[in-house]
Structures are given as structure tokens and as C-alpha cells.
Scaffold this motif. Structure first.
Motif, PDB file in Angstrom:
ATOM      1  N   TYR A 121       0.807  -1.088   0.131  1.00  0.00           N
ATOM      2  CA  TYR A 121       0.111   0.126  -0.028  1.00  0.00           C
ATOM      3  C   TYR A 121       0.904   1.421   0.045  1.00  0.00           C
ATOM      4  N   LEU A 122       1.892   1.153   0.781  1.00  0.00           N
ATOM      5  CA  LEU A 122       2.665   2.529   0.765  1.00  0.00           C
ATOM      6  C   LEU A 122       3.504   2.616  -0.382  1.00  0.00           C
ATOM      7  N   LEU A 123       4.048   1.509  -1.078  1.00  0.00           N
ATOM      8  CA  LEU A 123       4.516   1.630  -2.473  1.00  0.00           C
ATOM      9  C   LEU A 123       3.563   2.023  -3.615  1.00  0.00           C
ATOM     10  N   ARG A 124       2.374   2.156  -3.320  1.00  0.00           N
ATOM     11  CA  ARG A 124       1.025   2.340  -4.225  1.00  0.00           C
ATOM     12  C   ARG A 124       1.042   1.421  -5.280  1.00  0.00           C
ATOM     13  N   ARG A 125       1.226   0.152  -4.877  1.00  0.00           N
ATOM     14  CA  ARG A 125       0.971  -1.073  -5.786  1.00  0.00           C
ATOM     15  C   ARG A 125      -0.618  -1.433  -5.401  1.00  0.00           C
ATOM     16  N   TRP A 126      -1.070  -0.903  -4.414  1.00  0.00           N
ATOM     17  CA  TRP A 126      -2.259  -1.362  -4.045  1.00  0.00           C
ATOM     18  C   TRP A 126      -3.125   0.265  -3.798  1.00  0.00           C
ATOM     19  N   TRP A 186      -5.569  -8.279  15.265  1.00  0.00           N
ATOM     20  CA  TRP A 186      -5.691  -6.823  15.065  1.00  0.00           C
ATOM     21  C   TRP A 186      -6.225  -6.230  16.594  1.00  0.00           C
ATOM     22  N   GLU A 187      -7.032  -7.068  17.281  1.00  0.00           N
ATOM     23  CA  GLU A 187      -7.714  -6.689  18.610  1.00  0.00           C
ATOM     24  C   GLU A 187      -6.329  -6.178  19.400  1.00  0.00           C
ATOM     25  N   GLN A 188      -5.215  -7.042  19.391  1.00  0.00           N
ATOM     26  CA  GLN A 188      -4.077  -6.939  20.196  1.00  0.00           C
ATOM     27  C   GLN A 188      -2.996  -5.692  19.526  1.00  0.00           C
ATOM     28  N   SER A 189      -3.078  -5.874  18.259  1.00  0.00           N
ATOM     29  CA  SER A 189      -2.158  -4.881  17.487  1.00  0.00           C
ATOM     30  C   SER A 189      -2.529  -3.667  17.015  1.00  0.00           C
ATOM     31  N   ALA A 190      -3.860  -3.540  16.919  1.00  0.00           N
ATOM     32  CA  ALA A 190      -4.347  -2.252  16.155  1.00  0.00           C
ATOM     33  C   ALA A 190      -3.628  -0.951  16.774  1.00  0.00           C
ATOM     34  N   SER A 191      -3.748  -1.019  18.188  1.00  0.00           N
ATOM     35  CA  SER A 191      -3.405   0.382  18.814  1.00  0.00           C
ATOM     36  C   SER A 191      -1.810   0.814  18.576  1.00  0.00           C
ATOM     37  N   VAL A 192      -0.980  -0.258  18.592  1.00  0.00           N
ATOM     38  CA  VAL A 192       0.248  -0.302  18.209  1.00  0.00           C
ATOM     39  C   VAL A 192       0.686   0.172  16.578  1.00  0.00           C
ATOM     40  N   TRP A 193      -0.067  -0.394  15.660  1.00  0.00           N
ATOM     41  CA  TRP A 193      -0.189   0.117  14.615  1.00  0.00           C
ATOM     42  C   TRP A 193      -0.437   1.689  14.353  1.00  0.00           C
ATOM     43  N   ARG A 194      -1.493   2.012  15.145  1.00  0.00           N
ATOM     44  CA  ARG A 194      -2.086   3.333  15.184  1.00  0.00           C
ATOM     45  C   ARG A 194      -0.828   4.179  15.637  1.00  0.00           C
ATOM     46  N   GLY A 252       3.877  10.450  11.144  1.00  0.00           N
ATOM     47  CA  GLY A 252       3.436  11.632  10.482  1.00  0.00           C
ATOM     48  C   GLY A 252       3.018  11.335   8.858  1.00  0.00           C
ATOM     49  N   ASP A 253       3.166  10.171   8.604  1.00  0.00           N
ATOM     50  CA  ASP A 253       2.927   9.712   6.951  1.00  0.00           C
ATOM     51  C   ASP A 253       1.635   9.441   6.866  1.00  0.00           C
ATOM     52  N   ARG A 254       0.839  10.301   5.953  1.00  0.00           N
ATOM     53  CA  ARG A 254      -0.729  10.200   5.998  1.00  0.00           C
ATOM     54  C   ARG A 254      -1.047   8.888   5.408  1.00  0.00           C
ATOM     55  N   ARG A 255      -0.145   8.282   4.452  1.00  0.00           N
ATOM     56  CA  ARG A 255      -0.710   6.948   3.815  1.00  0.00           C
ATOM     57  C   ARG A 255      -0.459   5.841   4.842  1.00  0.00           C
ATOM     58  N   PHE A 266      -3.778   3.489   5.939  1.00  0.00           N
ATOM     59  CA  PHE A 266      -4.192   2.063   5.782  1.00  0.00           C
ATOM     60  C   PHE A 266      -4.381   1.575   7.222  1.00  0.00           C
ATOM     61  N   VAL A 267      -3.878   2.201   8.273  1.00  0.00           N
ATOM     62  CA  VAL A 267      -4.550   1.612   9.646  1.00  0.00           C
ATOM     63  C   VAL A 267      -6.145   2.065   9.669  1.00  0.00           C
ATOM     64  N   ASP A 268      -6.363   3.040   9.012  1.00  0.00           N
ATOM     65  CA  ASP A 268      -7.806   3.152   8.974  1.00  0.00           C
ATOM     66  C   ASP A 268      -8.655   2.392   8.254  1.00  0.00           C
ATOM     67  N   LEU A 269      -8.012   1.876   7.067  1.00  0.00           N
ATOM     68  CA  LEU A 269      -8.723   0.938   6.251  1.00  0.00           C
ATOM     69  C   LEU A 269      -8.931  -0.420   6.948  1.00  0.00           C
ATOM     70  N   ALA A 270      -7.763  -0.855   7.570  1.00  0.00           N
ATOM     71  CA  ALA A 270      -7.814  -1.888   8.543  1.00  0.00           C
ATOM     72  C   ALA A 270      -8.798  -2.045   9.491  1.00  0.00           C
ATOM     73  N   ASP A 271      -8.682  -0.760  10.296  1.00  0.00           N
ATOM     74  CA  ASP A 271      -9.837  -0.707  11.285  1.00  0.00           C
ATOM     75  C   ASP A 271     -11.364  -0.941  10.878  1.00  0.00           C
ATOM     76  N   GLU A 272     -11.543  -0.201   9.450  1.00  0.00           N
ATOM     77  CA  GLU A 272     -12.716  -0.258   8.903  1.00  0.00           C
ATOM     78  C   GLU A 272     -13.312  -1.660   8.551  1.00  0.00           C
ATOM     79  N   SER A 273     -12.148  -2.420   8.076  1.00  0.00           N
ATOM     80  CA  SER A 273     -12.483  -3.805   7.540  1.00  0.00           C
ATOM     81  C   SER A 273     -12.612  -4.403   8.857  1.00  0.00           C
ATOM     82  N   TYR A 274     -12.092  -4.492   9.977  1.00  0.00           N
ATOM     83  CA  TYR A 274     -12.161  -5.229  10.988  1.00  0.00           C
ATOM     84  C   TYR A 274     -13.736  -5.015  11.747  1.00  0.00           C
TER      85      TYR A 274
END
Length: 210
Positions: A133-138, A160-168, A175-178, A182-190
Motif C-alpha cells: 500500500y505504501l509503495l502504491r501497488r495497492w 488486530w484486537e491486540q495490535s491495532a493500537s500499536v499500528w495506530r 506523520g505519514d498520511r498513507r 492504511f490503519v484506518d482501512l484495516a480498522d474499517e474492515s475489522y
């Protein structure tokens, strides 16, 4: 990525060509001038060339600046990939040698060694998608499609329940918006997966051989 690289190379070639054109034009004027030179006319041509050389020089410099920016971006990507590769190697070594799992940070919930290994491997899967995702392949749609399926599994949800907060925290600290996206997308899908009901447990992944 290949098409983007080709575009930057084209810009670089155009910039170099313009610079060569600027430097060679006075010599060309000297060569093409008639033997009985009309210096007034040649002077007018030279002044016109001088006026044109300013925007041409600006375009050439922009091309060089764009090329340098692209090289810096590529260097950044290569550095980040080297860091990810080093981290993956450490994790894979830990999976192959479970006695080193305790060298990593403790995981909430006191999982067994097997559960810990599954979570680490699941995290490697997410990290790989994160890099794509960061490399914009996705794009967002691709990431959603993969994550929606991923979170149908019970282990994926536990991870994800255990790791989401760390990823966030990591994404926001960078400070990288992308990365944050990605974390926003993962949270939404979860969240969508949880609403559909319980996840598929590991024992239901495969058919009963009997």
C-alpha cells in the motif's frame, strides 16, 4: 513503478537536451551566419535567443530538480525496504527458534508459544500488505478487498484486537498520511467483519480427513 521511473527518466533526458541546446546555440549562430555578416540582424537574433534561453533554462533546471527529488524518493524507499527486510529476518528467526520469542515485547493475554507464533506470522502478512500500500501497488479499493477477506478469520481478528493500537501509534508518530490511512482501512474492515458474526476458527479451516 516502472512507468513512473520511465517518466522521470524522460524528464531528465529532456532537461539534459535543453541544456545542450542552450550551450550550443551561440556556436550554431556563428556557423550559420553569412560570410558577410549582418551584425545588426545577428544581434537581434542573439537577443531573441537570450530571451528564449531564460524559460528554457528554467525548464531544464526543473527537470534536474525533479530527477534529484525522484532519486531521493527511491533512496528512501530502498532504505525503508532494507529496514523491513531486517525486521522480517529477525521475526522469521524467532519463529524457527521459539526460545527467542521471549526476547520480543510481551503480548497481552499471555498467549501460548504456538499462539504467539501465529500472531507474529499474521503480523508479517499485514506488514507485507502495508508495504504494498505504501509503495502504491495497492489503492484503497484493493486494500479493502483483501482486508475484508482477511478479517473473516478468528486469528486475524485476535491479532488486530491486540495490535491495532500499536499500528495506530506507529503510523501517527511517523506523520505519514498513507500509513495512517492504511490503519484506518484495516480498522474499517475489522469493524465490518465483526458485525457479520464470529470469525472462522482455525479448526474449521480444513475439511475433516475422516
Amino acid at each position: 513503478m516502472k512507468s513512473q521511473r520511465a517518466q522521470w527518466l524522460l524528464w531528465c533526458m529532456v532537461a539534459i537536451g535543453l541544456l545542450i541546446l542552450i550551450f550550443l546555440t551561440p556556436l550554431a549562430l556563428e556557423k550559420v551566419a553569412p560570410s558577410q555578416k549582418d551584425w545588426g540582424r545577428l544581434s537581434a537574433v542573439s537577443q531573441t535567443y537570450g530571451a528564449l534561453s531564460v524559460p528554457l533554462s528554467a525548464i531544464a533546471l526543473l527537470g534536474v530538480a525533479a530527477s534529484l527529488a525522484y532519486q531521493a524518493h527511491q533512496t528512501k524507499i530502498a532504505t525503508e525496504e532494507a529496514e523491513r527486510s531486517s525486521h522480517r529476518q529477525l521475526l522469521m528467526y524467532s519463529l524457527d527458534h521459539p526460545e527467542f520469542l521471549v526476547c520480543w515485547e510481551p503480548v497481552a493475554g499471555m498467549p501460548s508459544a504456538d499462539e504467539m507464533r501465529r500472531r507474529i506470522f499474521t503480523n508479517l502478512i499485514i506488514a507485507n500488505w502495508h508495504a504494498d500500500y505504501l509503495l502504491r501497488r495497492w489503492n484503497d479499493q484493493h486494500a479493502r478487498a483483501v482486508l475484508n477477506v482477511h478479517f473473516q478469520g478468528e486469528l486475524a481478528r485476535k491479532h488486530w484486537e491486540q495490535s491495532a493500537s500499536v499500528w495506530r501509534r506507529t503510523a501517527e508518530a511517523s506523520g505519514d498520511r498513507r500509513k495512517i490511512r492504511f490503519v484506518d482501512l484495516a480498522d474499517e474492515s475489522y469493524a465490518i467483519a465483526v458485525e457479520t458474526g464470529p470469525g472462522v476458527p482455525p479448526e474449521n479451516y480444513f475439511a475433516d480427513p475422516s
